[in-house]
Every structure is written in structure tokens, then in C-alpha cells.
Design a protein around this motif. Structure first.
Motif, PDB file in Angstrom:
ATOM      1  N   ILE A   1       0.852  -1.192   0.000  1.00 27.29           N
ATOM      2  CA  ILE A   1       0.000   0.000   0.000  1.00 27.29           C
ATOM      3  C   ILE A   1       0.889   1.244   0.000  1.00 27.29           C
ATOM      4  O   ILE A   1       1.906   1.296   0.688  1.00 27.29           O
ATOM      5  N   ALA A   2       0.470   2.256  -0.743  1.00 28.06           N
ATOM      6  CA  ALA A   2       1.217   3.518  -0.770  1.00 28.06           C
ATOM      7  C   ALA A   2       0.984   4.274   0.537  1.00 28.06           C
ATOM      8  O   ALA A   2      -0.122   4.246   1.087  1.00 28.06           O
ATOM      9  N   PRO A   3       2.009   4.941   1.033  1.00 28.07           N
ATOM     10  CA  PRO A   3       1.813   5.754   2.235  1.00 28.07           C
ATOM     11  C   PRO A   3       0.916   6.961   1.939  1.00 28.07           C
ATOM     12  O   PRO A   3       0.651   7.283   0.786  1.00 28.07           O
ATOM     13  N   ARG A   4       0.484   7.615   2.990  1.00 27.21           N
ATOM     14  CA  ARG A   4      -0.362   8.806   2.833  1.00 27.21           C
ATOM     15  C   ARG A   4       0.450   9.922   2.197  1.00 27.21           C
ATOM     16  O   ARG A   4       1.658  10.040   2.439  1.00 27.21           O
ATOM     17  N   PRO A   5      -0.204  10.759   1.391  1.00 29.54           N
ATOM     18  CA  PRO A   5       0.492  11.919   0.816  1.00 29.54           C
ATOM     19  C   PRO A   5       0.986  12.849   1.923  1.00 29.54           C
ATOM     20  O   PRO A   5       0.395  12.911   3.000  1.00 29.54           O
ATOM     21  N   GLU A   6       2.085  13.532   1.614  1.00 28.23           N
ATOM     22  CA  GLU A   6       2.583  14.540   2.552  1.00 28.23           C
ATOM     23  C   GLU A   6       3.149  15.705   1.748  1.00 28.23           C
ATOM     24  O   GLU A   6       3.924  15.512   0.815  1.00 28.23           O
TER      25      GLU A   6
ATOM     26  N   LEU B   1       1.720   6.733  -5.493  1.00 24.55           N
ATOM     27  CA  LEU B   1       0.734   5.779  -6.010  1.00 24.55           C
ATOM     28  C   LEU B   1       1.155   4.368  -5.619  1.00 24.55           C
ATOM     29  O   LEU B   1       2.345   4.035  -5.639  1.00 24.55           O
ATOM     30  N   ALA B   2       0.171   3.533  -5.323  1.00 23.31           N
ATOM     31  CA  ALA B   2       0.455   2.128  -5.025  1.00 23.31           C
ATOM     32  C   ALA B   2       1.013   1.458  -6.276  1.00 23.31           C
ATOM     33  O   ALA B   2       0.624   1.782  -7.406  1.00 23.31           O
ATOM     34  N   HIS B   3       1.921   0.516  -6.073  1.00 25.38           N
ATOM     35  CA  HIS B   3       2.542  -0.198  -7.195  1.00 25.38           C
ATOM     36  C   HIS B   3       1.502  -0.889  -8.074  1.00 25.38           C
ATOM     37  O   HIS B   3       1.600  -0.872  -9.299  1.00 25.38           O
ATOM     38  N   SER B   4       0.518  -1.506  -7.441  1.00 23.75           N
ATOM     39  CA  SER B   4      -0.505  -2.209  -8.223  1.00 23.75           C
ATOM     40  C   SER B   4      -1.300  -1.236  -9.083  1.00 23.75           C
ATOM     41  O   SER B   4      -1.710  -1.581 -10.189  1.00 23.75           O
ATOM     42  N   ARG B   5      -1.505  -0.017  -8.605  1.00 23.66           N
ATOM     43  CA  ARG B   5      -2.206   0.998  -9.408  1.00 23.66           C
ATOM     44  C   ARG B   5      -1.391   1.341 -10.650  1.00 23.66           C
ATOM     45  O   ARG B   5      -1.933   1.454 -11.746  1.00 23.66           O
ATOM     46  N   VAL B   6      -0.085   1.506 -10.495  1.00 25.77           N
ATOM     47  CA  VAL B   6       0.791   1.823 -11.623  1.00 25.77           C
ATOM     48  C   VAL B   6       0.760   0.683 -12.638  1.00 25.77           C
ATOM     49  O   VAL B   6       0.586   0.916 -13.839  1.00 25.77           O
ATOM     50  N   LEU B   7       0.894  -0.549 -12.161  1.00 29.23           N
ATOM     51  CA  LEU B   7       0.855  -1.704 -13.067  1.00 29.23           C
ATOM     52  C   LEU B   7      -0.497  -1.788 -13.769  1.00 29.23           C
ATOM     53  O   LEU B   7      -0.556  -2.057 -14.977  1.00 29.23           O
ATOM     54  N   ASN B   8      -1.588  -1.553 -13.044  1.00 31.91           N
ATOM     55  CA  ASN B   8      -2.925  -1.618 -13.651  1.00 31.91           C
ATOM     56  C   ASN B   8      -3.116  -0.544 -14.715  1.00 31.91           C
ATOM     57  O   ASN B   8      -3.711  -0.811 -15.765  1.00 31.91           O
ATOM     58  N   VAL B   9      -2.613   0.670 -14.470  1.00 31.10           N
ATOM     59  CA  VAL B   9      -2.714   1.739 -15.469  1.00 31.10           C
ATOM     60  C   VAL B   9      -2.015   1.311 -16.750  1.00 31.10           C
ATOM     61  O   VAL B   9      -2.558   1.442 -17.848  1.00 31.10           O
ATOM     62  N   VAL B  10      -0.811   0.778 -16.619  1.00 39.08           N
ATOM     63  CA  VAL B  10      -0.045   0.359 -17.793  1.00 39.08           C
ATOM     64  C   VAL B  10      -0.745  -0.804 -18.496  1.00 39.08           C
ATOM     65  O   VAL B  10      -0.962  -0.770 -19.711  1.00 39.08           O
ATOM     66  N   SER B  11      -1.126  -1.825 -17.744  1.00 43.51           N
ATOM     67  CA  SER B  11      -1.783  -3.004 -18.335  1.00 43.51           C
ATOM     68  C   SER B  11      -3.101  -2.641 -19.004  1.00 43.51           C
ATOM     69  O   SER B  11      -3.390  -3.093 -20.118  1.00 43.51           O
TER      70      SER B  11
ATOM     71  N   ILE C   1       0.515  16.061  -6.902  1.00 36.46           N
ATOM     72  CA  ILE C   1      -0.944  16.034  -6.816  1.00 36.46           C
ATOM     73  C   ILE C   1      -1.585  15.652  -8.152  1.00 36.46           C
ATOM     74  O   ILE C   1      -2.606  14.980  -8.194  1.00 36.46           O
ATOM     75  N   HIS C   2      -0.981  16.061  -9.254  1.00 39.04           N
ATOM     76  CA  HIS C   2      -1.503  15.721 -10.584  1.00 39.04           C
ATOM     77  C   HIS C   2      -0.666  14.625 -11.259  1.00 39.04           C
ATOM     78  O   HIS C   2      -0.822  14.386 -12.448  1.00 39.04           O
ATOM     79  N   GLY C   3       0.207  13.992 -10.500  1.00 42.87           N
ATOM     80  CA  GLY C   3       1.098  12.979 -11.050  1.00 42.87           C
ATOM     81  C   GLY C   3       0.378  11.806 -11.672  1.00 42.87           C
ATOM     82  O   GLY C   3       0.704  11.373 -12.780  1.00 42.87           O
ATOM     83  N   GLU C   4      -0.653  11.289 -10.994  1.00 45.60           N
ATOM     84  CA  GLU C   4      -1.369  10.141 -11.537  1.00 45.60           C
ATOM     85  C   GLU C   4      -2.079  10.517 -12.838  1.00 45.60           C
ATOM     86  O   GLU C   4      -2.001   9.797 -13.827  1.00 45.60           O
ATOM     87  N   ARG C   5      -2.773  11.654 -12.828  1.00 45.77           N
ATOM     88  CA  ARG C   5      -3.473  12.097 -14.039  1.00 45.77           C
ATOM     89  C   ARG C   5      -2.494  12.261 -15.203  1.00 45.77           C
ATOM     90  O   ARG C   5      -2.734  11.767 -16.301  1.00 45.77           O
ATOM     91  N   ASP C   6      -1.371  12.934 -14.939  1.00 46.85           N
ATOM     92  CA  ASP C   6      -0.378  13.159 -15.989  1.00 46.85           C
ATOM     93  C   ASP C   6       0.263  11.852 -16.448  1.00 46.85           C
ATOM     94  O   ASP C   6       0.532  11.670 -17.629  1.00 46.85           O
ATOM     95  N   PHE C   7       0.516  10.944 -15.502  1.00 42.34           N
ATOM     96  CA  PHE C   7       1.104   9.650 -15.842  1.00 42.34           C
ATOM     97  C   PHE C   7       0.155   8.879 -16.752  1.00 42.34           C
ATOM     98  O   PHE C   7       0.569   8.329 -17.777  1.00 42.34           O
ATOM     99  N   VAL C   8      -1.124   8.854 -16.415  1.00 45.95           N
ATOM    100  CA  VAL C   8      -2.123   8.148 -17.228  1.00 45.95           C
ATOM    101  C   VAL C   8      -2.157   8.741 -18.638  1.00 45.95           C
ATOM    102  O   VAL C   8      -2.165   8.005 -19.632  1.00 45.95           O
ATOM    103  N   LEU C   9      -2.153  10.071 -18.732  1.00 45.28           N
ATOM    104  CA  LEU C   9      -2.185  10.724 -20.049  1.00 45.28           C
ATOM    105  C   LEU C   9      -0.918  10.424 -20.845  1.00 45.28           C
ATOM    106  O   LEU C   9      -0.989  10.128 -22.048  1.00 45.28           O
ATOM    107  N   ARG C  10       0.237  10.490 -20.208  1.00 44.10           N
ATOM    108  CA  ARG C  10       1.495  10.240 -20.922  1.00 44.10           C
ATOM    109  C   ARG C  10       1.629   8.785 -21.336  1.00 44.10           C
ATOM    110  O   ARG C  10       2.186   8.489 -22.391  1.00 44.10           O
TER     111      ARG C  10
END
Length: 190
Positions: A24-29, A35-45, A127-136
């Protein structure tokens, strides 16, 4: 066959996709939003799947109690005879490196942080890393057909190029001088 290399030699251990979900990913600070590793893998897959790519084989690993993730995915997408597309992915939840995606005919991912291929995407955990990662990732996956076509032409040109023995030997020795061929492999290459 895709040429992906996942090297886990600094203490990283192989994991399955199911085991990856346990990390599990730690809380934002502050400005850091991991992002959790599984979320990153799922986005790519998922992005690859939506574009019609099929994952033939995947290798996954984690390091440092699961704070760092590395993976390769071999695709059923030929570039040329004997060569197919591969994808590399990595993520950290310890602020050591950004989200990463790479793709091409030769992918290298290592737990010593080497991350290399023809196409690279990196994005910080903001804060926008996941959105930008998904788009890229979507843009990168969208560019794979053009990359595949260009690489196929390159492979075809190389396969059809005729070299006499002297020219072939000269190229092999030049590769040795540049460090592309190791001394222990020289006899095999010749």
C-alpha cells in the motif's frame, strides 16, 4: 520474442500481481502523492489492453520491504522476425525515483535503478502525477504502432544488408572497442 530484461540482484525479490497488491502507498505529505505499485501496473496493463496489446509474459519485483517496484511486460506484438515489443515499469513510494514507463524492442529494468529503452515516460509523484502519468502512458502507447513500423523497417534494412567478411569483422571489433561486445563474448560473436 520480446527482449526485456528485469534484473533483480540487489536484494529485490520476484512477486506476483496478487502479491504486489499487498503493498500500500503511504499517505500523501506536502507536495508528494505516491501511487500504489498495483495501481501503476494496472494503469499500464489497462492502457495496453485498451489499445489492443496482449501481455504474453510479465516479470515483477519489489525492493526494500516493497517501497520500490520494478517490472517488465513482454507483448505479443512483433516488430520483426524474432523481435517483439516489450514494456518496462517502475515506481517508488520512498521518494527515491519517479513513476516510470519504457517501451521498445529492447527493455532493461534493474533494481540498481537502470531503466532504459527507446521510449521513456517519467512523472513525479505530485498532486496531478497520476493524471499526468495516465495521459502520458496513453500518448506513449498510442505512438507504439508508428514506433513498431519504423523499427520493422530498420530491422529489415539490417537483415538485407550484405557485409563481406572483412567489413563484418571490422564492425565486430569496433563494437568491442566501444564496449558493446565484452571480451568474453568476442569469440562467440565472431
Amino acid at each position: 520474442m520480446a527482449d526485456s530484461n528485469l534484473v533483480l540482484h540487489r536484494g529485490a525479490k520476484p512477486v506476483t500481481p496478487e502479491e504486489l497488491q499487498r503493498y500500500i502507498a503511504p499517505r500523501p505529505e506536502g507536495r508528494w502523492f505516491p501511487l500504489a505499485h498495483s495501481r501503476v501496473l494496472n494503469v499500464v496493463s489497462d492502457t495496453l489492453g485498451e489499445a489492443g496489446y496482449v501481455v504474453e509474459r510479465q516479470k515483477l519485483g519489489v525492493l526494500r520491504d516493497g517501497s520500490r517496484f520494478f517490472g517488465t511486460l513482454d507483448l505479443k506484438s512483433p516488430i520483426a522476425e524474432g523481435v517483439a515489443l516489450a514494456v518496462g515499469v517502475r515506481n517508488s513510494v520512498d521518494k527515491s525515483f519517479p513513476l516510470g514507463f519504457c517501451a521498445g524492442g529492447c527493455v532493461f529494468v534493474c533494481d540498481k535503478l537502470a531503466f532504459n529503452s527507446e521510449l521513456l515516460v517519467r512523472r513525479k509523484h505530485t498532486i496531478h502525477g497520476e493524471r499526468d502519468f495516465v495521459l502520458r502512458i496513453a500518448e506513449a502507447v498510442g505512438s507504439l504502432p508508428a514506433f513498431q513500423e519504423q523499427d520493422a523497417l530498420s530491422f529489415e534494412c539490417m537483415r538485407n544488408a550484405e557485409l563481406d567478411d572483412d567489413r563484418a569483422d571490422a564492425l565486430i571489433f569496433r563494437g568491442f572497442e566501444w564496449g558493446m561486445v565484452q571480451h568474453r563474448d568476442l569469440a562467440k560473436v565472431l
